[in-house]
Design a protein around this motif. Structure first.
Motif, PDB file in Angstrom:
ATOM      1  N   ALA A   2       0.811  -1.214   0.000  1.00  0.00           N
ATOM      2  CA  ALA A   2       0.000   0.000   0.000  1.00  0.00           C
ATOM      3  C   ALA A   2       0.847   1.268   0.000  1.00  0.00           C
ATOM      4  N   LEU A   3       1.907   1.290   0.805  1.00  0.00           N
ATOM      5  CA  LEU A   3       2.729   2.506   0.855  1.00  0.00           C
ATOM      6  C   LEU A   3       3.475   2.741  -0.454  1.00  0.00           C
ATOM      7  N   ASP A   4       3.830   1.669  -1.155  1.00  0.00           N
ATOM      8  CA  ASP A   4       4.455   1.855  -2.480  1.00  0.00           C
ATOM      9  C   ASP A   4       3.485   2.572  -3.412  1.00  0.00           C
ATOM     10  N   ALA A   5       2.232   2.150  -3.375  1.00  0.00           N
ATOM     11  CA  ALA A   5       1.230   2.777  -4.234  1.00  0.00           C
ATOM     12  C   ALA A   5       1.028   4.240  -3.845  1.00  0.00           C
ATOM     13  N   ILE A   6       1.030   4.514  -2.543  1.00  0.00           N
ATOM     14  CA  ILE A   6       0.889   5.901  -2.085  1.00  0.00           C
ATOM     15  C   ILE A   6       2.103   6.731  -2.507  1.00  0.00           C
ATOM     16  N   ALA A   7       3.285   6.145  -2.393  1.00  0.00           N
ATOM     17  CA  ALA A   7       4.508   6.863  -2.801  1.00  0.00           C
ATOM     18  C   ALA A   7       4.521   7.154  -4.301  1.00  0.00           C
ATOM     19  N   ASP A   8       3.927   6.285  -5.085  1.00  0.00           N
ATOM     20  CA  ASP A   8       3.907   6.471  -6.542  1.00  0.00           C
ATOM     21  C   ASP A   8       2.898   7.501  -7.004  1.00  0.00           C
ATOM     22  N   THR A   9       2.037   7.940  -6.091  1.00  0.00           N
ATOM     23  CA  THR A   9       0.965   8.863  -6.511  1.00  0.00           C
ATOM     24  C   THR A   9       0.960  10.143  -5.678  1.00  0.00           C
ATOM     25  N   VAL A  10       2.125  10.552  -5.210  1.00  0.00           N
ATOM     26  CA  VAL A  10       2.199  11.754  -4.372  1.00  0.00           C
ATOM     27  C   VAL A  10       1.752  12.985  -5.169  1.00  0.00           C
ATOM     28  N   PRO A  11       0.799  13.741  -4.640  1.00  0.00           N
ATOM     29  CA  PRO A  11       0.331  14.950  -5.344  1.00  0.00           C
ATOM     30  C   PRO A  11       1.297  16.120  -5.123  1.00  0.00           C
ATOM     31  N   PRO A  12       1.144  17.188  -5.887  1.00  0.00           N
ATOM     32  CA  PRO A  12       2.077  18.331  -5.775  1.00  0.00           C
ATOM     33  C   PRO A  12       2.072  19.009  -4.413  1.00  0.00           C
ATOM     34  N   TRP A  13       0.984  18.895  -3.661  1.00  0.00           N
ATOM     35  CA  TRP A  13       0.901  19.597  -2.373  1.00  0.00           C
ATOM     36  C   TRP A  13       1.549  18.832  -1.231  1.00  0.00           C
ATOM     37  N   ALA A  84     -11.069   3.940   4.815  1.00  0.00           N
ATOM     38  CA  ALA A  84     -10.243   4.642   3.824  1.00  0.00           C
ATOM     39  C   ALA A  84      -8.826   4.094   3.755  1.00  0.00           C
ATOM     40  N   GLY A  85      -8.341   3.511   4.862  1.00  0.00           N
ATOM     41  CA  GLY A  85      -6.968   3.024   4.874  1.00  0.00           C
ATOM     42  C   GLY A  85      -6.813   1.568   4.488  1.00  0.00           C
ATOM     43  N   GLN A  86      -7.887   0.926   4.107  1.00  0.00           N
ATOM     44  CA  GLN A  86      -7.842  -0.498   3.793  1.00  0.00           C
ATOM     45  C   GLN A  86      -7.840  -0.743   2.284  1.00  0.00           C
ATOM     46  N   GLY A  87      -7.117  -1.785   1.896  1.00  0.00           N
ATOM     47  CA  GLY A  87      -7.157  -2.210   0.489  1.00  0.00           C
ATOM     48  C   GLY A  87      -6.550  -1.217  -0.490  1.00  0.00           C
ATOM     49  N   ILE A  88      -5.578  -0.435  -0.035  1.00  0.00           N
ATOM     50  CA  ILE A  88      -4.986   0.562  -0.933  1.00  0.00           C
ATOM     51  C   ILE A  88      -4.019  -0.119  -1.904  1.00  0.00           C
ATOM     52  N   ASN A  89      -4.164   0.188  -3.174  1.00  0.00           N
ATOM     53  CA  ASN A  89      -3.280  -0.346  -4.211  1.00  0.00           C
ATOM     54  C   ASN A  89      -3.066   0.727  -5.272  1.00  0.00           C
ATOM     55  N   SER A  90      -2.444   0.348  -6.361  1.00  0.00           N
ATOM     56  CA  SER A  90      -2.122   1.335  -7.395  1.00  0.00           C
ATOM     57  C   SER A  90      -3.372   1.977  -7.990  1.00  0.00           C
ATOM     58  N   ALA A  91      -4.486   1.260  -7.923  1.00  0.00           N
ATOM     59  CA  ALA A  91      -5.721   1.801  -8.500  1.00  0.00           C
ATOM     60  C   ALA A  91      -6.448   2.745  -7.534  1.00  0.00           C
ATOM     61  N   THR A  92      -6.183   2.605  -6.233  1.00  0.00           N
ATOM     62  CA  THR A  92      -6.953   3.376  -5.247  1.00  0.00           C
ATOM     63  C   THR A  92      -6.107   4.385  -4.459  1.00  0.00           C
ATOM     64  N   ALA A  93      -4.800   4.374  -4.651  1.00  0.00           N
ATOM     65  CA  ALA A  93      -3.933   5.252  -3.860  1.00  0.00           C
ATOM     66  C   ALA A  93      -4.247   6.728  -4.088  1.00  0.00           C
ATOM     67  N   ALA A  94      -4.558   7.099  -5.310  1.00  0.00           N
ATOM     68  CA  ALA A  94      -4.872   8.509  -5.584  1.00  0.00           C
ATOM     69  C   ALA A  94      -6.112   8.945  -4.812  1.00  0.00           C
ATOM     70  N   THR A  95      -7.057   8.040  -4.656  1.00  0.00           N
ATOM     71  CA  THR A  95      -8.260   8.357  -3.876  1.00  0.00           C
ATOM     72  C   THR A  95      -7.897   8.587  -2.419  1.00  0.00           C
ATOM     73  N   TRP A  96      -6.958   7.804  -1.912  1.00  0.00           N
ATOM     74  CA  TRP A  96      -6.505   8.008  -0.529  1.00  0.00           C
ATOM     75  C   TRP A  96      -5.939   9.412  -0.360  1.00  0.00           C
ATOM     76  N   TRP A  97      -5.142   9.867  -1.324  1.00  0.00           N
ATOM     77  CA  TRP A  97      -4.602  11.227  -1.242  1.00  0.00           C
ATOM     78  C   TRP A  97      -5.736  12.264  -1.296  1.00  0.00           C
ATOM     79  N   THR A  98      -6.733  12.001  -2.111  1.00  0.00           N
ATOM     80  CA  THR A  98      -7.872  12.930  -2.205  1.00  0.00           C
ATOM     81  C   THR A  98      -8.580  13.047  -0.858  1.00  0.00           C
ATOM     82  N   LYS A  99      -8.728  11.912  -0.182  1.00  0.00           N
ATOM     83  CA  LYS A  99      -9.380  11.929   1.135  1.00  0.00           C
ATOM     84  C   LYS A  99      -8.527  12.668   2.165  1.00  0.00           C
ATOM     85  N   LEU A 100      -7.211  12.476   2.103  1.00  0.00           N
ATOM     86  CA  LEU A 100      -6.328  13.201   3.018  1.00  0.00           C
ATOM     87  C   LEU A 100      -6.403  14.701   2.739  1.00  0.00           C
ATOM     88  N   HIS A 101      -6.439  15.075   1.479  1.00  0.00           N
ATOM     89  CA  HIS A 101      -6.550  16.480   1.086  1.00  0.00           C
ATOM     90  C   HIS A 101      -7.815  17.099   1.690  1.00  0.00           C
TER      91      HIS A 101
END
Length: 241
Positions: A2-13, A84-101
Motif C-alpha cells: 500500500a505505501l508503495d502505491a501511495i509513494a507512486d501517486t504523491v500529489p504536488p501539495w 479509507a486506509g484499507q485495500g490501498i493499491n495502485s488503482a486506489t492510492a490517488a483516492t486516498w490522497w484525495t481523502k487526506l486532502h
C-alpha cells in the motif's frame, strides 16, 4: 504494498519521505479555495497489518490529539473516511490522497469556524455503515433529500416517522399500513411497512443509526473534550459532571 502505491501517486501539495519499510513522513501544504496556503501539516503514515493510518508526527502540535468531531481517533490517527486506509493499491492510492486532502482542508475550517463541514462527514463508528445503507434505501424511495434533512436537521417526513417506531423492536408500528417512507411497488401501489422492512426502510435505518451514534458517544464519555469545537457531546458530558 500500500505505501508503495501511495509513494507512486504523491500529489504536488505533499512531500513524501520513506523512514522504514512500512512507515513514511509526509509534509503537506495545501491551497485553500481562497487561494491562501494552509498551515504546514507534518504527518506520519504507517502501514500496519492491512491498513494504512495517518497521524500528526508530533501529536498535538497543530491538531488536537483527540477529537471525534474533527475525526481524530483516541490513538491520534485520522479518520479519512469509512475504511479509507484499507485495500490501498495502485488503482486506489490517488483516492486516498484525495481523502487526506479533504481531511486537512476541513481541519482548517474546524480551526477557524469551530465547525466541521456537514457535507464532509459520515456518522461515527458503526453508525457510518448504517448511514450508507439508509442513504441507499432513501435513494430507492426518492427520499434522499428527506433523509439528509433527518440526519442534519432532524426535520422532514423521515424524522417525523421516527415517532411511529416501536422502540423495543426498532420497527414501524402497524405493519399492515402503507409505509411512511413512501416506497411503492412497481405497480405504483404503496408498500406495506412490513414489506418495506425486508428491503431496508430508511426510517427504521435512521432509528438504528441514531441508536448507534448514542452508543458511540457513551463509549467516549470517559475521554476529555479538546474544547476546539463549538458543539461536542463530550463537552456537554464534561459540563454536567
Amino acid at each position: 504494498m500500500a505505501l508503495d502505491a501511495i509513494a507512486d501517486t504523491v500529489p504536488p501539495w505533499a512531500e513524501f519521505r520513506w523512514i522504514g519499510t512500512r512507515a513514511a513522513e509526509v509534509d503537506a501544504v495545501l491551497v485553500r479555495s481562497s487561494g491562501a496556503f494552509t498551515r504546514l501539516f507534518e504527518l506520519e503514515v504507517l502501514h500496519l497489518a492491512d491498513e494504512v493510518t495517518v497521524y500528526e508526527r508530533v501529536r498535538g502540535k497543530t491538531l488536537p490529539t483527540f477529537c471525534p468531531e474533527r475525526h481524530i481517533n483516541a490513538d491520534g490517527s485520522f479518520c479519512l473516511g469509512l475504511r479509507a486506509g484499507q485495500g490501498i493499491n495502485s488503482a486506489t492510492a490517488a483516492t486516498w490522497w484525495t481523502k487526506l486532502h479533504a481531511f486537512l482542508l476541513c481541519q482548517e475550517t474546524a480551526a477557524e469556524a469551530r465547525l466541521w463541514p456537514s457535507s464532509a462527514q459520515l456518522s461515527h463508528g458503526d453508525a457510518g455503515d448504517i448511514e450508507l445503507l439508509a442513504e441507499q434505501a432513501a435513494a430507492e424511495t426518492g427520499a434522499s433529500a428527506a433523509y439528509r434533512d433527518a440526519v442534519e436537521f432532524d426535520i422532514g417526513p423521515i424524522a417525523a416517522g421516527l415517532s411511529r417506531i416501536n422502540k423495543a423492536t426498532g420497527r414501524l408500528r402497524n405493519g399492515r399500513s402503507s409505509c411512511l417512507c413512501g416506497r411503492k411497488h412497481r405497480t405504483g401501489k404503496p408498500l406495506l411497512r412490513r414489506e418495506c422492512q425486508c428491503l431496508g426502510c430508511p426510517i427504521e435505518l435512521e432509528f438504528k443509526r441514531r441508536a448507534a451514534v448514542d452508543r458511540f458517544w457513551r463509549s467516549m464519555s470517559s475521554l476529555q473534550c479538546c474544547g476546539t469545537m463549538l458543539e461536542c457531546p463530550l463537552k456537554a458530558t464534561a459540563l454536567s459532571s
